[in-house]
Design an enzyme around this catalytic site. Structure first.
Site, PDB file in Angstrom:
ATOM      1  N   SER A 156       0.817  -1.203   0.000  1.00 58.97           N
ATOM      2  CA  SER A 156       0.000   0.000   0.000  1.00 58.97           C
ATOM      3  C   SER A 156       0.857   1.262   0.000  1.00 58.97           C
ATOM      4  CB  SER A 156      -0.962  -0.036   1.196  1.00 58.97           C
ATOM      5  OG  SER A 156      -1.947   0.964   1.098  1.00 58.97           O
ATOM      6  N   HIS A 182      -7.508  -5.525  -0.528  1.00 58.38           N
ATOM      7  CA  HIS A 182      -6.329  -4.799  -0.085  1.00 58.38           C
ATOM      8  C   HIS A 182      -5.568  -5.469   1.062  1.00 58.38           C
ATOM      9  CE1 HIS A 182      -4.074  -1.086  -0.557  1.00 58.38           C
ATOM     10  NE2 HIS A 182      -4.013  -0.944   0.751  1.00 58.38           N
ATOM     11  N   ASP A 198      -9.852  -5.126  -4.796  1.00 56.50           N
ATOM     12  CA  ASP A 198      -9.216  -4.080  -3.994  1.00 56.50           C
ATOM     13  C   ASP A 198      -9.867  -2.731  -4.277  1.00 56.50           C
ATOM     14  OD1 ASP A 198      -7.473  -2.343  -2.662  1.00 56.50           O
ATOM     15  OD2 ASP A 198      -5.720  -3.573  -3.128  1.00 56.50           O
TER      16      ASP A 198
END
Length: 319
Positions: free
Chosen positions: A89, A294, A259
């Site tokens: 991320s 995610h 995601d």
């Protein structure tokens, strides 16, 4: 040799068999875990106190320019080896920006990027979109909140207000913010919520909001042309150019079809930039997992089977 960043706790919350830091260590890698400035384990400073505004006067640009190169240098100084980099991320965003600016490519062996973030224009997370579109970062900054601490009364009051908007379901915060995770069980969620999300600077939140609203990955926009000129020598903030990442630098990118933060359409834009810059299958490995969201990449109980075994193979290939 492996360097994992940027919020160290992220990599250690699962069991030893399911946490990437332990998986790599068990396979013979010397693992160094880093923490972003301002997070729970990285709040000290040589002269500033964490309660002061100046302590929090930074965006993720500063992580690109200062922190990541310094951490890489720290590891190299103590090991006499180039490390691999592994990020998730925001950790991928900092790495990509640093690589595109020529900050660390000669100091690293490779970069593994899980849920890679460069563009955010296709982000579908309802809460994230609402935060960006309502200029939440600027709002909080105007209220004099320099530290964005998700547990502070100032921030929780604002988020509570946003949770009453149509289409926002804060009772299922994880899914509403990250997407429908494939193999993130309830016990893992309980552990994650004890430690995440960590504090950051409000300026970083504003920077992310700017990236979403502008559809372009640029350095922090001070809005005032005069201040931008003072900082960048031009009225608009310079863009980060992903196609400038050195062609021969090995990259492993793994992303998921569910995601809501690192949306596949945005990852495709990143991949197009990299290929336009000359990257090919020779040094760039791309993995797409249709069912992953995610958090599956770092907290999912099945990540070891779907992702980590391929990460280990990639690292061994370029070790």
């Amino acid at each position: 040799m492996d360097y994992i960043g940027p919020d160290g706790m992220t990599w250690l919350l699962g069991s030893p068999e399911e946490s990437l830091a332990y998986v790599l260590a068990d396979r013979g890698f010397d693992v160094w875990v880093a923490n972003n400035r301002g997070t729970r384990w990285s709040r000290r400073h040589t002269s500033l106190d964490a309660t002061s505004w100046r302590y929090w006067d930074w965006s993720w640009d500063d992580l690109v320019v200062n922190d990541m190169p310094d951490v890489v240098d720290y590891v190299r100084t103590r090991t006499a080896h180039k490390p691999h980099y592994v990020g998730h991320s925001m950790g991928t965003l900092v790495a990509l920006a640093a690589l595109s600016e020529g900050k660390v490519s000669e100091k690293l062996k490779s970069a593994t990027l899980l849920s890679p973030v460069a563009y955010l224009s296709h982000m579908t997370t309802p809460l994230g979109i609402l935060l960006a579109n309502t200029f939440a970062g600027e709002l909080i900054s105007d209220l004099g909140v320099a530290e964005f601490n998700p547990t502070s009364p100032e921030v929780t009051n604002i988020v509570s207000g946003l949770c009453h908007n149509p289409g926002i379901n804060c009772y299922d915060f994880i899914r509403d913010f990250t997407g429908e995770n494939y193999c993130l069980n309830s016990s893992a969620i309980d552990v994650v919520l004890q430690y995440e999300p960590q504090p950051t600077s409000t300026k970083t939140l504003v920077h992310f909001a700017q990236t979403f609203r502008a559809g372009v990955l640029t350095k922090y926009d001070y809005v005032s042309p005069e201040v931008n000129v003072e900082n960048y020598g031009q009225e608009e903030p310079p863009a980060y150019n992903m196609s400038r990442i050195p062609v021969g630098f090995p990259l492993f990118l793994s992303y998921g079809g569910q995601d809501d933060l690192a949306d596949p359409a945005d990852v495709d834009l990143l991949l197009a930039d990299l290929r336009r810059g000359g990257h090919s299958d020779a040094t760039m490995t791309v993995q797409y997992l249709d069912k992953f969201a995610h958090l599956d990449f770092i907290f999912g109980v099945c990540a070891k089977d779907y992702v980590y075994k391929d990460v280990v193979s990639f690292l061994n290939r370029f070790n």
